[in-house]
Write a protein that holds these residues in place. Structure first.
Motif, PDB file in Angstrom:
ATOM      1  N   UNK A  98      -1.780   3.056   2.144  1.00 42.70           N
ATOM      2  CA  UNK A  98      -2.035   2.159   3.127  1.00 42.70           C
ATOM      3  C   UNK A  98      -0.592   1.770   3.688  1.00 42.70           C
ATOM      4  N   UNK A  99      -0.814   0.953   4.827  1.00 42.87           N
ATOM      5  CA  UNK A  99       0.711   0.399   5.324  1.00 42.87           C
ATOM      6  C   UNK A  99       1.277  -0.787   4.287  1.00 42.87           C
ATOM      7  N   UNK A 100       0.341  -1.443   3.871  1.00 43.57           N
ATOM      8  CA  UNK A 100       0.877  -2.605   2.693  1.00 43.57           C
ATOM      9  C   UNK A 100       1.237  -1.830   1.537  1.00 43.57           C
ATOM     10  N   UNK A 101       1.012  -0.733   1.399  1.00 38.26           N
ATOM     11  CA  UNK A 101       1.771  -0.202   0.026  1.00 38.26           C
ATOM     12  C   UNK A 101       3.099   0.364   0.122  1.00 38.26           C
ATOM     13  N   UNK A 102       3.770   0.335  -0.845  1.00 33.25           N
ATOM     14  CA  UNK A 102       5.073   0.876  -0.911  1.00 33.25           C
ATOM     15  C   UNK A 102       5.324   1.435  -2.235  1.00 33.25           C
ATOM     16  N   UNK A 137       7.809   5.981 -11.035  1.00 33.55           N
ATOM     17  CA  UNK A 137       7.934   5.439  -9.785  1.00 33.55           C
ATOM     18  C   UNK A 137       6.554   4.137  -9.958  1.00 33.55           C
ATOM     19  N   UNK A 138       6.517   3.583  -8.864  1.00 32.06           N
ATOM     20  CA  UNK A 138       5.298   2.531  -8.896  1.00 32.06           C
ATOM     21  C   UNK A 138       4.900   2.392  -7.323  1.00 32.06           C
ATOM     22  N   UNK A 139       3.555   2.157  -7.121  1.00 30.30           N
ATOM     23  CA  UNK A 139       3.099   1.809  -5.945  1.00 30.30           C
ATOM     24  C   UNK A 139       2.715   0.258  -6.011  1.00 30.30           C
ATOM     25  N   UNK A 140       3.420  -0.387  -5.142  1.00 25.44           N
ATOM     26  CA  UNK A 140       3.010  -1.692  -5.046  1.00 25.44           C
ATOM     27  C   UNK A 140       2.463  -2.333  -3.617  1.00 25.44           C
ATOM     28  N   UNK A 141       1.336  -3.209  -3.910  1.00 26.23           N
ATOM     29  CA  UNK A 141       0.685  -3.363  -2.588  1.00 26.23           C
ATOM     30  C   UNK A 141       1.122  -4.886  -2.136  1.00 26.23           C
ATOM     31  N   UNK A 142       1.737  -4.873  -0.955  1.00 23.98           N
ATOM     32  CA  UNK A 142       2.388  -6.154  -0.456  1.00 23.98           C
ATOM     33  C   UNK A 142       1.496  -6.832   0.328  1.00 23.98           C
ATOM     34  N   UNK A 146       0.913 -11.847  -4.915  1.00 29.98           N
ATOM     35  CA  UNK A 146       1.568 -11.319  -6.186  1.00 29.98           C
ATOM     36  C   UNK A 146       2.312  -9.996  -5.879  1.00 29.98           C
ATOM     37  N   UNK A 147       2.262  -9.108  -4.911  1.00 30.58           N
ATOM     38  CA  UNK A 147       2.918  -8.022  -4.688  1.00 30.58           C
ATOM     39  C   UNK A 147       2.644  -7.027  -6.051  1.00 30.58           C
ATOM     40  N   UNK A 148       1.507  -7.073  -6.446  1.00 27.07           N
ATOM     41  CA  UNK A 148       1.197  -6.554  -7.643  1.00 27.07           C
ATOM     42  C   UNK A 148       1.547  -5.028  -7.464  1.00 27.07           C
ATOM     43  N   UNK A 149       1.695  -4.398  -8.803  1.00 24.65           N
ATOM     44  CA  UNK A 149       1.887  -2.973  -9.039  1.00 24.65           C
ATOM     45  C   UNK A 149       0.376  -2.473  -8.943  1.00 24.65           C
ATOM     46  N   UNK A 150      -0.040  -1.678  -8.171  1.00 21.29           N
ATOM     47  CA  UNK A 150      -1.482  -0.930  -8.001  1.00 21.29           C
ATOM     48  C   UNK A 150      -1.284   0.538  -8.996  1.00 21.29           C
ATOM     49  N   UNK A 151      -0.363   1.103  -9.038  1.00 15.17           N
ATOM     50  CA  UNK A 151      -0.337   2.451  -9.710  1.00 15.17           C
ATOM     51  C   UNK A 151       1.310   2.631 -10.455  1.00 15.17           C
TER      52      UNK A 151
END
Length: 198
Positions: A98-102, A137-142, A146-151
């Motif tokens: 998704x666009x909110x994930x980085x 690496x990590x996938x973060x949801x903004x 909390x900008x938590x790490x999802x994966x």
């Protein structure tokens, strides 16, 4: 949602990200210059022991362990941070939904080298037996405060000396097991092998 897993059947033959642009590696001097810049930024292990020496000495030790200069240049280019850039792009397109994930750096890359003597004779030369590189690496949801790490995503690269190919696998795991029923114990592994450009 994450994309579906790969087709069954194990390793696939794929073009390594960025191969066409790089033309399969550079000459000794270009590889050396990048090697001495990037090796101190990684955790290097030689025969299982942490290595903390001079990168020039490591380069000089490894270069003659390859059967040809071209193969040495291709394999030793894998040590560079620049070599991670196309993998980063591939990982971002594969794991961000998704666009909110980085897709972000998840820590230092590790390089594992195994050197073995050609024979039991004391004057025999050392040869590189195996080379593997791992990068987290990590996938973060903004989208959340909390900008938590999802994966957590882990890239494993292995250089196959006999075939002169790079084999890779991606592993992705939920950051918090049990956080979501659909992610409980969810691990996805995607593998491929890419021949170097001639």
């Amino acid at each position: 949602a994450m994309a579906a897993g790969p087709a069954e059947g194990g390793w696939e033959r794929v073009e390594r990200p960025g191969d066409a642009a790089r033309g399969g590696g550079g000459g000794a001097l270009a590889v050396y210059r990048q090697f001495v810049l990037d090796v101190p930024r990684a955790d290097v292990f030689v025969n299982g022991e942490p290595w903390r020496g001079n990168p020039t000495l490591l380069f000089l030790q490894l270069w003659p362990t390859f059967p040809s200069k071209a193969r040495a240049a291709r394999a030793m280019a894998l040590f560079s941070q620049g070599e991670m850039a196309p993998w980063f792009v591939a990982g971002r397109s594969r794991w961000v939904a998704s666009e909110s994930e980085h897709f972000l750096d998840g820590g230092r890359q590790s390089i594992h080298l195994e050197l073995r003597r050609e024979s039991a004779l004391w004057w025999s030369r050392e040869r590189l037996a195996s080379l593997s590189i791992s990068k987290p690496f990590r996938v973060v949801d903004l989208a959340n405060a909390d900008c938590e790490t999802r994966f957590h995503v882990h890239l494993q690269i292995r250089y196959n000396l006999l075939a002169d190919t790079v084999e890779h696998s991606w592993t992705c795991e939920a950051a918090t097991p049990g956080e979501s029923a659909e992610l409980d114990d969810w691990t996805h592994i995607e593998s491929g092998s890419a021949a170097f450009a001639a």
